[in-house]
Design a protein around this motif. Structure first.
Motif, PDB file in Angstrom:
ATOM      1  N   ILE A   6      -8.180   2.091 -46.213  1.00  0.00           N
ATOM      2  CA  ILE A   6      -8.350   1.848 -47.649  1.00  0.00           C
ATOM      3  C   ILE A   6      -9.804   2.067 -48.048  1.00  0.00           C
ATOM      4  O   ILE A   6     -10.099   2.691 -49.068  1.00  0.00           O
ATOM      5  CB  ILE A   6      -7.899   0.418 -48.035  1.00  0.00           C
ATOM      6  N   TYR A   7     -10.717   1.559 -47.222  1.00  0.00           N
ATOM      7  CA  TYR A   7     -12.152   1.647 -47.546  1.00  0.00           C
ATOM      8  C   TYR A   7     -12.637   3.091 -47.574  1.00  0.00           C
ATOM      9  O   TYR A   7     -13.627   3.408 -48.240  1.00  0.00           O
ATOM     10  CB  TYR A   7     -12.997   0.852 -46.548  1.00  0.00           C
ATOM     11  N   LYS A   8     -11.959   3.954 -46.838  1.00  0.00           N
ATOM     12  CA  LYS A   8     -12.319   5.375 -46.781  1.00  0.00           C
ATOM     13  C   LYS A   8     -12.234   6.006 -48.173  1.00  0.00           C
ATOM     14  O   LYS A   8     -13.038   6.872 -48.528  1.00  0.00           O
ATOM     15  CB  LYS A   8     -11.360   6.073 -45.809  1.00  0.00           C
ATOM     16  N   TYR A   9     -11.255   5.572 -48.946  1.00  0.00           N
ATOM     17  CA  TYR A   9     -11.031   6.159 -50.266  1.00  0.00           C
ATOM     18  C   TYR A   9     -11.526   5.281 -51.418  1.00  0.00           C
ATOM     19  O   TYR A   9     -11.788   5.796 -52.502  1.00  0.00           O
ATOM     20  CB  TYR A   9      -9.547   6.448 -50.457  1.00  0.00           C
ATOM     21  N   PHE A  10     -11.591   3.997 -51.184  1.00  0.00           N
ATOM     22  CA  PHE A  10     -12.015   3.061 -52.235  1.00  0.00           C
ATOM     23  C   PHE A  10     -13.292   2.378 -51.747  1.00  0.00           C
ATOM     24  O   PHE A  10     -13.246   1.385 -51.018  1.00  0.00           O
ATOM     25  CB  PHE A  10     -10.890   2.072 -52.557  1.00  0.00           C
ATOM     26  N   THR A  11     -14.416   2.949 -52.156  1.00  0.00           N
ATOM     27  CA  THR A  11     -15.706   2.606 -51.535  1.00  0.00           C
ATOM     28  C   THR A  11     -16.469   1.510 -52.275  1.00  0.00           C
ATOM     29  O   THR A  11     -17.531   1.100 -51.816  1.00  0.00           O
ATOM     30  CB  THR A  11     -16.594   3.860 -51.458  1.00  0.00           C
ATOM     31  N   THR A  12     -15.943   1.023 -53.383  1.00  0.00           N
ATOM     32  CA  THR A  12     -16.686   0.027 -54.167  1.00  0.00           C
ATOM     33  C   THR A  12     -16.067  -1.369 -54.090  1.00  0.00           C
ATOM     34  O   THR A  12     -16.372  -2.227 -54.909  1.00  0.00           O
ATOM     35  CB  THR A  12     -16.764   0.465 -55.650  1.00  0.00           C
ATOM     36  N   LEU A  13     -15.213  -1.609 -53.107  1.00  0.00           N
ATOM     37  CA  LEU A  13     -14.572  -2.922 -52.977  1.00  0.00           C
ATOM     38  C   LEU A  13     -15.606  -3.983 -52.628  1.00  0.00           C
ATOM     39  O   LEU A  13     -16.518  -3.747 -51.837  1.00  0.00           O
ATOM     40  CB  LEU A  13     -13.515  -2.880 -51.865  1.00  0.00           C
ATOM     41  N   ASN A  14     -15.438  -5.173 -53.224  1.00  0.00           N
ATOM     42  CA  ASN A  14     -16.325  -6.279 -52.849  1.00  0.00           C
ATOM     43  C   ASN A  14     -15.753  -7.005 -51.624  1.00  0.00           C
ATOM     44  O   ASN A  14     -14.663  -6.675 -51.133  1.00  0.00           O
ATOM     45  CB  ASN A  14     -16.550  -7.235 -54.033  1.00  0.00           C
ATOM     46  N   GLU A  15     -16.491  -7.993 -51.142  1.00  0.00           N
ATOM     47  CA  GLU A  15     -16.094  -8.666 -49.898  1.00  0.00           C
ATOM     48  C   GLU A  15     -14.758  -9.398 -50.045  1.00  0.00           C
ATOM     49  O   GLU A  15     -13.949  -9.426 -49.112  1.00  0.00           O
ATOM     50  CB  GLU A  15     -17.192  -9.638 -49.439  1.00  0.00           C
ATOM     51  N   GLU A  16     -14.535  -9.972 -51.215  1.00  0.00           N
ATOM     52  CA  GLU A  16     -13.267 -10.688 -51.431  1.00  0.00           C
ATOM     53  C   GLU A  16     -12.090  -9.715 -51.375  1.00  0.00           C
ATOM     54  O   GLU A  16     -11.060  -9.998 -50.758  1.00  0.00           O
ATOM     55  CB  GLU A  16     -13.274 -11.415 -52.776  1.00  0.00           C
ATOM     56  N   GLN A  17     -12.240  -8.570 -52.021  1.00  0.00           N
ATOM     57  CA  GLN A  17     -11.171  -7.570 -52.002  1.00  0.00           C
ATOM     58  C   GLN A  17     -10.912  -7.066 -50.583  1.00  0.00           C
ATOM     59  O   GLN A  17      -9.761  -6.919 -50.170  1.00  0.00           O
ATOM     60  CB  GLN A  17     -11.533  -6.397 -52.921  1.00  0.00           C
ATOM     61  N   LYS A  18     -11.978  -6.819 -49.834  1.00  0.00           N
ATOM     62  CA  LYS A  18     -11.810  -6.370 -48.441  1.00  0.00           C
ATOM     63  C   LYS A  18     -11.069  -7.424 -47.619  1.00  0.00           C
ATOM     64  O   LYS A  18     -10.169  -7.101 -46.844  1.00  0.00           O
ATOM     65  CB  LYS A  18     -13.173  -6.072 -47.819  1.00  0.00           C
ATOM     66  N   ALA A  19     -11.434  -8.671 -47.820  1.00  0.00           N
ATOM     67  CA  ALA A  19     -10.770  -9.758 -47.089  1.00  0.00           C
ATOM     68  C   ALA A  19      -9.289  -9.828 -47.452  1.00  0.00           C
ATOM     69  O   ALA A  19      -8.428 -10.054 -46.590  1.00  0.00           O
ATOM     70  CB  ALA A  19     -11.460 -11.091 -47.391  1.00  0.00           C
ATOM     71  N   GLN A  20      -8.984  -9.619 -48.726  1.00  0.00           N
ATOM     72  CA  GLN A  20      -7.572  -9.637 -49.161  1.00  0.00           C
ATOM     73  C   GLN A  20      -6.793  -8.479 -48.557  1.00  0.00           C
ATOM     74  O   GLN A  20      -5.675  -8.666 -48.075  1.00  0.00           O
ATOM     75  CB  GLN A  20      -7.507  -9.609 -50.695  1.00  0.00           C
ATOM     76  N   PHE A  21      -7.373  -7.292 -48.563  1.00  0.00           N
ATOM     77  CA  PHE A  21      -6.685  -6.140 -47.954  1.00  0.00           C
ATOM     78  C   PHE A  21      -6.454  -6.370 -46.463  1.00  0.00           C
ATOM     79  O   PHE A  21      -5.394  -6.047 -45.926  1.00  0.00           O
ATOM     80  CB  PHE A  21      -7.473  -4.846 -48.190  1.00  0.00           C
ATOM     81  N   GLU A  22      -7.453  -6.932 -45.794  1.00  0.00           N
ATOM     82  CA  GLU A  22      -7.314  -7.183 -44.354  1.00  0.00           C
ATOM     83  C   GLU A  22      -6.238  -8.227 -44.055  1.00  0.00           C
ATOM     84  O   GLU A  22      -5.550  -8.157 -43.041  1.00  0.00           O
ATOM     85  CB  GLU A  22      -8.664  -7.613 -43.779  1.00  0.00           C
ATOM     86  N   LYS A  23      -6.085  -9.164 -44.962  1.00  0.00           N
ATOM     87  CA  LYS A  23      -5.114 -10.246 -44.761  1.00  0.00           C
ATOM     88  C   LYS A  23      -3.670  -9.778 -44.971  1.00  0.00           C
ATOM     89  O   LYS A  23      -2.722 -10.430 -44.505  1.00  0.00           O
ATOM     90  CB  LYS A  23      -5.449 -11.395 -45.734  1.00  0.00           C
ATOM     91  N   LEU A  24      -3.517  -8.656 -45.669  1.00  0.00           N
ATOM     92  CA  LEU A  24      -2.161  -8.159 -45.970  1.00  0.00           C
ATOM     93  C   LEU A  24      -1.311  -7.989 -44.717  1.00  0.00           C
ATOM     94  O   LEU A  24      -0.154  -8.392 -44.681  1.00  0.00           O
ATOM     95  CB  LEU A  24      -2.243  -6.812 -46.696  1.00  0.00           C
ATOM     96  N   GLU A  25      -1.891  -7.397 -43.688  1.00  0.00           N
ATOM     97  CA  GLU A  25      -1.124  -7.119 -42.475  1.00  0.00           C
ATOM     98  C   GLU A  25      -0.616  -8.401 -41.822  1.00  0.00           C
ATOM     99  O   GLU A  25       0.549  -8.492 -41.435  1.00  0.00           O
ATOM    100  CB  GLU A  25      -1.956  -6.324 -41.472  1.00  0.00           C
ATOM    101  N   VAL A  26      -1.479  -9.386 -41.728  1.00  0.00           N
ATOM    102  CA  VAL A  26      -1.102 -10.669 -41.121  1.00  0.00           C
ATOM    103  C   VAL A  26       0.046 -11.305 -41.911  1.00  0.00           C
ATOM    104  O   VAL A  26       1.045 -11.750 -41.340  1.00  0.00           O
ATOM    105  CB  VAL A  26      -2.310 -11.639 -41.086  1.00  0.00           C
ATOM    106  N   GLY A 111      -0.842 -16.490 -50.459  1.00  0.00           N
ATOM    107  CA  GLY A 111      -1.687 -16.344 -49.283  1.00  0.00           C
ATOM    108  C   GLY A 111      -2.981 -15.599 -49.566  1.00  0.00           C
ATOM    109  O   GLY A 111      -4.020 -15.865 -48.950  1.00  0.00           O
ATOM    110  N   LEU A 112      -2.926 -14.659 -50.502  1.00  0.00           N
ATOM    111  CA  LEU A 112      -4.113 -13.877 -50.871  1.00  0.00           C
ATOM    112  C   LEU A 112      -4.955 -14.570 -51.939  1.00  0.00           C
ATOM    113  O   LEU A 112      -6.089 -14.163 -52.198  1.00  0.00           O
ATOM    114  CB  LEU A 112      -3.687 -12.506 -51.409  1.00  0.00           C
TER     115      LEU A 112
END
Length: 211
Positions: A6-26, A111-112
């Motif tokens: 995701i970060y490869k294409y969406f480069t302006t995500l903040n830390e909260e957004q990154k944490a939410q994307f990472e949590k999706l899989e779990v 959860g997110l």
């Protein structure tokens, strides 16, 4: 293939957004064991086949702050949940007629910690209100989908692009879209380099307000 995709294409995500994307899989792996909303094969490629695919809509249309988006037949929360993470100042209404799917969506949203998502276990025809855009992932042929969502588009547009439907589809759509003079089709392989997107498209169909 993890959230880095995701970060490869969406480069302006903040830390909260990154944490939410990472949590999706779990969250999805946990809930999928209890209620199967994502196929076994797809759960291992969640970020490619579901998350990034959902975000294909964002490559075509950036939603302005305060706009309202309706996700019809959201299933396990796609494309609505990834888009809600990407656009935290936009309100998303996620609808599905199957109760167990909405149960999973509710648990993932909680959860997110998403504050911009509302869910309904309902048919779209019974949802009140009107929206800037309606999004979905190939839940029906376009004529059927247009019929289901009739009267759900706002009169005033908050974007340069007219209000309407943004639909994730694949394959040859010539026959299905015949008769829609204003339709635009965007090939996702022009935005994403992965082979998965070779035949994937976003179909945009502007819709007139019906009061």
């Amino acid at each position: 293939m993890k959230a880095e995709l995701i970060y490869k294409y969406f480069t302006t995500l903040n830390e909260e957004q990154k944490a939410q994307f990472e949590k999706l899989e779990v969250l999805y792996k946990d809930w999928n064991q209890k209620i199967n909303v994502v196929s076994r094969k797809d759960i291992d490629e969640l970020y490619l086949r579901h998350v990034l695919h959902s975000l294909g809509i964002a490559q075509i249309q950036v939603f302005n702050e305060g706009s309202e988006i309706l996700d019809v037949g959201t299933g396990g929360g796609f494309p609505g949940i990834p888009l809600a993470i990407l656009f935290p100042n936009v309100k998303f209404t996620l609808v599905d007629a199957i109760g167990k799917k909405i149960k999973v969506v509710n648990e993932v949203v909680e959860g997110l910690g998403l504050q911009n998502v509302e869910t309904h276990h309902s048919r779209v025809e019974d949802i009140p209100g009107q929206f800037d855009f309606i999004v979905s992932r190939a839940v029906a042929a376009m004529p059927t989908f247009v019929h289901w969502t009739k009267g759900k588009i706002k009169k005033e547009s908050a974007h340069q692009r007219k209000n309407g439907i943004l639909y994730l589809k694949g394959g040859d759509l010539t026959e299905e879209l015949k008769g829609y003079e204003t339709v635009q089709v965007f090939d996702l392989n022009e935005y994403f380099e992965e082979d998965f997107f070779e035949t994937k498209k976003v179909v945009y169909l502007p819709q007139k307000y019906k009061g």
